[in-house]
Enzyme design. Sequence first.
Site, mmCIF file in Angstrom:
data_model
loop_
_atom_site.group_PDB
_atom_site.id
_atom_site.type_symbol
_atom_site.label_atom_id
_atom_site.label_comp_id
_atom_site.label_asym_id
_atom_site.label_seq_id
_atom_site.Cartn_x
_atom_site.Cartn_y
_atom_site.Cartn_z
ATOM 1 N N ASP A 207 30.018 40.647 40.710
ATOM 2 C CA ASP A 207 30.759 39.585 41.360
ATOM 3 C C ASP A 207 30.379 38.227 40.763
ATOM 4 O OD1 ASP A 207 32.473 38.693 43.633
ATOM 5 O OD2 ASP A 207 30.626 37.703 44.267
ATOM 6 N N GLU A 265 33.351 40.553 36.675
ATOM 7 C CA GLU A 265 34.373 39.678 37.234
ATOM 8 C C GLU A 265 34.098 38.299 36.645
ATOM 9 O OE1 GLU A 265 36.038 37.765 41.405
ATOM 10 O OE2 GLU A 265 33.908 37.849 40.950
#
Length: 541
Positions: A207, A265
């Site tokens: 993330d 990401e």
Amino acid sequence: MNSSSLSTEWWRDAVIYQVYPRSFADSDGDGTGDLPGIRSRLPYLRDLGVDAVWLSPFYASPQADGGYDVSDYRAVDPRYGTLDDARALITSAHELGLKIIADIVPNHSSDQHVWFQQALAEGPGSPMRSRYHFLPGRGENGEEPPNDWDSIFGGPAWTRVPDGDWYLHLFAPEQPDFNWNSPEVAAEFLDILRFWLDLGIDGFRIDVAHGLVKAEGLPSIGHADQLHLLGNDVMPFFDQDGVHEIYRTWRRVLADYPDRIFVAEAWTPTVARSANYVRPDELHQAFNFEYLDTAWDASALRKVIDSSLDAMRPVGAPATWVLSNHDVTRHATRFANPPGSGTQIRTPGDRELGLRRARAATLLMLALPGSAYAYQGEELGLPDVTDLPDEVRQDPSFHRASGQDGFRDGCRVPLPWTRSGSSYGFGDGDSWLPQPAEWGDLSVEAQTGVEGSTLELYRSAIAIRRDVPGLGAGDAVTWRDGAPAGVLWFERDGFACTVNTTKERVRITAPGRVLLSSSGPLPLTDGSADLPGDTTVWWEL
């Protein structure tokens, strides 16, 4: 995996399915999805044909941001189950031939994390505060934040604590950013990775992979028009070159764990910058957000496909393709609205048109070389829920001024499994977000075995992708020059894909035998075919 991939790594052409645990399947009737619920539905994912399942966070968390505020990285949140449930889920997945990829959240922790709570207690200048970004404020009495950075969720990116220091949070105040210049932070995450790898996890989706390192000195930006979550601007807190040494260190951990992967990401200014994250000694894949954000337009799609393949080829990484996830409007709704509406859309648009384009876009995505990601429910053709009452919304950016639009709840509404029931088979009781009344007709039960349904289209497409030699492999496509305006046409090793992005029928010379069409049977006449508007057709040459 594809028959052409027997000698390659599994992840290079994998179809990976994202599960948002809170909204997938509820085993205990409390309205929230959980790990036992996911485990009970693994046979469905096996039958869908995917290779791996990516789980959004299920760690211990106060849930200020849907679990992306982690208070304990080695514990399962009681809402989702126990550590034993995680082990059982991983074991069951492996028995079914599925890989499990877990989210890891290294940019920030929860403000309830023991480190942050200790940092607050120890006060200014303490060793624990060096693990986060604590700074004195500007102004005569330190009353102004240390710089002008805004939070992605709106408002300043700084919060002042009672002793006068300010701490950085690029997201919600409950999500303080780690300071990756701290050796203790780096060592902690290496240990966290090994903890879950030892438990059997097959990889991690990282993330905010582009956010760990901030520009030296945390310089102000100097203007008010700053970054929202889904943007590609150059900013001093994103895509700094220092992140790459972190990921080289992480990659060395995998020397002890064969066949495991890292997925970034990483929102970057260009696809070429994204390629930096997947150099041979760093991560394995990086999400292709430029592709996700591309309009339903033939020339724009061809351009982003070419640029994606060209960027990944020099570093030897596969391209990735994604149309929806837990942070953006589902593509069935995005394509139902005019181009340029953005990734957070507040109107349902033309539902029939959106679904037709979504189905065509899916076949295009699955025909491209590389790895494809599917977000839970897109195989049912689910639209975004754009009319949720304000009082049920839980996206933190919805409750803060400015910042990201705050409508991510619309893509997180729990899945419908059955035609009827209080939550359409999601669980025994109401779901944490209300489901639309018409979702019974979009449920897994309603679509299973129904010719032409979106679910059966996905199943057929993934099965063909698995069976056709070379369909997901490689790093290039051959474009057919002279295709009609608005039509994409490329070929790959005995396979062709034609995509009509216009609303009108377009006549083409049939290149071979029809394998699959996104809009139903395609009759051929004298070696010609009329491609319906907003339709993708696969051909065997």
